[in-house]
Design a protein around this motif. Structure first.
Motif, mmCIF file in Angstrom:
data_model
loop_
_atom_site.group_PDB
_atom_site.id
_atom_site.type_symbol
_atom_site.label_atom_id
_atom_site.label_comp_id
_atom_site.label_asym_id
_atom_site.label_seq_id
_atom_site.Cartn_x
_atom_site.Cartn_y
_atom_site.Cartn_z
ATOM 1 N N ILE A 1 0.832 -1.243 0.135
ATOM 2 C CA ILE A 1 0.059 0.010 0.068
ATOM 3 C C ILE A 1 0.943 1.347 -0.064
ATOM 4 O O ILE A 1 1.771 1.370 1.077
ATOM 5 C CB ILE A 1 -0.816 0.152 1.143
ATOM 6 C CG1 ILE A 1 -1.651 -1.223 1.226
ATOM 7 C CG2 ILE A 1 -1.672 1.414 1.113
ATOM 8 C CD1 ILE A 1 -2.526 -1.240 2.434
ATOM 9 N N GLU A 2 0.563 2.094 -1.014
ATOM 10 C CA GLU A 2 1.388 3.442 -1.211
ATOM 11 C C GLU A 2 0.564 4.360 -1.064
ATOM 12 O O GLU A 2 -0.592 4.713 -1.627
ATOM 13 C CB GLU A 2 2.291 3.424 -2.479
ATOM 14 C CG GLU A 2 3.314 2.147 -2.518
ATOM 15 C CD GLU A 2 3.811 2.229 -3.700
ATOM 16 O OE1 GLU A 2 4.886 2.815 -4.120
ATOM 17 O OE2 GLU A 2 3.139 1.623 -4.760
ATOM 18 N N ILE A 3 0.862 5.428 -0.312
ATOM 19 C CA ILE A 3 0.209 6.796 -0.143
ATOM 20 C C ILE A 3 0.486 7.792 -1.228
ATOM 21 O O ILE A 3 1.709 8.075 -1.245
ATOM 22 C CB ILE A 3 0.371 7.242 1.545
ATOM 23 C CG1 ILE A 3 -0.210 6.247 2.483
ATOM 24 C CG2 ILE A 3 -0.396 8.687 1.451
ATOM 25 C CD1 ILE A 3 0.312 6.575 3.894
ATOM 26 N N ASP A 4 -0.265 8.122 -1.868
ATOM 27 C CA ASP A 4 -0.015 9.263 -2.898
ATOM 28 C C ASP A 4 -0.515 10.546 -2.427
ATOM 29 O O ASP A 4 0.133 11.645 -2.808
ATOM 30 C CB ASP A 4 -0.802 8.878 -4.268
ATOM 31 C CG ASP A 4 -0.352 7.771 -4.788
ATOM 32 O OD1 ASP A 4 0.725 7.538 -4.539
ATOM 33 O OD2 ASP A 4 -1.046 6.939 -5.642
ATOM 34 N N GLY B 1 -7.583 11.001 1.277
ATOM 35 C CA GLY B 1 -6.345 11.249 0.298
ATOM 36 C C GLY B 1 -6.614 10.105 -0.869
ATOM 37 O O GLY B 1 -7.525 9.539 -0.881
ATOM 38 N N THR B 2 -5.385 9.693 -1.444
ATOM 39 C CA THR B 2 -5.229 8.660 -2.530
ATOM 40 C C THR B 2 -4.189 7.723 -2.111
ATOM 41 O O THR B 2 -2.995 8.127 -1.640
ATOM 42 C CB THR B 2 -5.207 9.277 -3.737
ATOM 43 O OG1 THR B 2 -4.007 9.984 -3.729
ATOM 44 C CG2 THR B 2 -6.484 9.970 -4.133
ATOM 45 N N ILE B 3 -4.480 6.519 -2.305
ATOM 46 C CA ILE B 3 -3.638 5.294 -2.269
ATOM 47 C C ILE B 3 -3.615 4.441 -3.166
ATOM 48 O O ILE B 3 -4.493 4.445 -4.091
ATOM 49 C CB ILE B 3 -3.834 4.546 -0.816
ATOM 50 C CG1 ILE B 3 -5.170 3.836 -0.941
ATOM 51 C CG2 ILE B 3 -3.432 5.342 0.329
ATOM 52 C CD1 ILE B 3 -5.385 2.963 0.321
ATOM 53 N N ARG B 4 -2.407 3.637 -3.467
ATOM 54 C CA ARG B 4 -2.298 2.598 -4.544
ATOM 55 C C ARG B 4 -2.039 1.183 -3.766
ATOM 56 O O ARG B 4 -1.261 1.207 -3.019
ATOM 57 C CB ARG B 4 -1.300 2.949 -5.574
ATOM 58 C CG ARG B 4 -1.547 3.920 -6.516
ATOM 59 C CD ARG B 4 -0.316 4.356 -7.188
ATOM 60 N NE ARG B 4 0.623 5.039 -6.382
ATOM 61 C CZ ARG B 4 2.032 4.930 -6.417
ATOM 62 N NH1 ARG B 4 2.505 4.013 -7.274
ATOM 63 N NH2 ARG B 4 2.793 5.532 -5.655
ATOM 64 N N ILE B 5 -2.950 0.480 -4.086
ATOM 65 C CA ILE B 5 -2.793 -0.942 -3.395
ATOM 66 C C ILE B 5 -2.430 -2.012 -4.495
ATOM 67 O O ILE B 5 -3.123 -2.181 -5.573
ATOM 68 C CB ILE B 5 -4.160 -1.207 -2.849
ATOM 69 C CG1 ILE B 5 -4.619 -0.468 -1.967
ATOM 70 C CG2 ILE B 5 -4.046 -2.852 -2.273
ATOM 71 C CD1 ILE B 5 -6.000 -0.875 -1.265
ATOM 72 N N ASP C 1 1.561 -16.720 -11.635
ATOM 73 C CA ASP C 1 2.257 -16.412 -12.784
ATOM 74 C C ASP C 1 3.371 -15.090 -12.536
ATOM 75 O O ASP C 1 4.269 -14.778 -13.307
ATOM 76 C CB ASP C 1 1.444 -16.185 -13.929
ATOM 77 C CG ASP C 1 0.558 -15.117 -13.998
ATOM 78 O OD1 ASP C 1 0.677 -14.215 -12.726
ATOM 79 O OD2 ASP C 1 -0.119 -14.695 -14.799
ATOM 80 N N GLY C 2 3.087 -14.485 -11.277
ATOM 81 C CA GLY C 2 4.266 -13.521 -11.076
ATOM 82 C C GLY C 2 3.371 -12.108 -11.269
ATOM 83 O O GLY C 2 3.938 -11.108 -10.838
ATOM 84 N N SER C 3 2.164 -12.056 -11.563
ATOM 85 C CA SER C 3 1.511 -10.893 -12.066
ATOM 86 C C SER C 3 0.963 -10.379 -10.761
ATOM 87 O O SER C 3 0.635 -10.997 -10.141
ATOM 88 C CB SER C 3 0.523 -10.978 -13.212
ATOM 89 O OG SER C 3 -0.431 -11.900 -12.785
ATOM 90 N N THR C 4 0.808 -8.603 -10.977
ATOM 91 C CA THR C 4 0.085 -8.129 -9.700
ATOM 92 C C THR C 4 -0.788 -7.430 -10.444
ATOM 93 O O THR C 4 -0.845 -6.917 -11.797
ATOM 94 C CB THR C 4 1.063 -7.435 -9.013
ATOM 95 O OG1 THR C 4 1.835 -6.297 -9.683
ATOM 96 C CG2 THR C 4 1.902 -8.271 -8.188
ATOM 97 N N SER C 5 -1.719 -6.752 -9.743
ATOM 98 C CA SER C 5 -2.646 -5.450 -10.198
ATOM 99 C C SER C 5 -2.522 -4.435 -9.166
ATOM 100 O O SER C 5 -2.188 -4.593 -7.980
ATOM 101 C CB SER C 5 -4.070 -6.118 -10.429
ATOM 102 O OG SER C 5 -4.440 -6.300 -9.151
ATOM 103 N N VAL C 6 -2.892 -3.305 -9.582
ATOM 104 C CA VAL C 6 -2.657 -2.067 -8.897
ATOM 105 C C VAL C 6 -4.053 -1.366 -8.876
ATOM 106 O O VAL C 6 -4.676 -1.024 -9.982
ATOM 107 C CB VAL C 6 -1.494 -1.131 -9.173
ATOM 108 C CG1 VAL C 6 -1.693 0.140 -8.573
ATOM 109 C CG2 VAL C 6 -0.262 -1.762 -9.255
ATOM 110 N N ALA D 1 -10.411 5.355 -11.458
ATOM 111 C CA ALA D 1 -9.980 4.927 -12.992
ATOM 112 C C ALA D 1 -8.453 4.467 -13.006
ATOM 113 O O ALA D 1 -7.655 5.229 -12.427
ATOM 114 C CB ALA D 1 -10.346 5.734 -14.244
ATOM 115 N N SER D 2 -7.744 3.699 -13.806
ATOM 116 C CA SER D 2 -6.707 3.367 -13.735
ATOM 117 C C SER D 2 -5.656 4.312 -14.442
ATOM 118 O O SER D 2 -5.663 5.041 -14.788
ATOM 119 C CB SER D 2 -6.363 2.108 -14.729
ATOM 120 O OG SER D 2 -6.973 0.920 -14.186
#
Length: 107
Positions: free
Chosen positions: A42-45, A62-66, A73-78, A106-107
């Protein structure tokens, strides 16, 4: 760390996820234990804190990125999330999160 969650989450917590479903404190902690709620990073923007009620209430937004944990397969999503948190200062328990409201962006 479940002990930390037990301490900082208020007994009357209302936790609303980005997809709109709600949990109580017990339900939310259980969802983490069961792997239904998983967080890799979790990153705080952005972070904004406003204090009210003679320093006994805090409204945080605020906004965060999880980032999800890696899949096989090693992939992640944000997920980008806007959030609002209300905390109250309890004389015995200290700061307690009593409301978490999230909205996916939205991404």
């Amino acid at each position: 760390d479940y002990a930390v969650l037990e301490k900082v989450l208020g007994d009357d917590l209302v936790y609303t996820h980005g997809d709109g479903h709600e949990n109580t404190k017990i339900e939310y902690i259980q969802s983490i234990k069961e792997g239904k709620s998983q967080y890799g990073k979790i990153e705080i923007d952005a972070l904004n804190v406003r204090i009210y009620n003679d320093d006994k209430t805090a409204v945080v937004n605020g906004t965060i990125r999880i980032t999800s944990p890696p899949k096989p397969d090693g992939s992640t999503s944000v997920a980008r999330i806007k959030y609002v948190v209300v905390q109250i200062k309890d004389k015995k328990k200290g700061w307690q999160v009593v409301l978490w409201q999230a909205q996916k962006q939205a991404s």
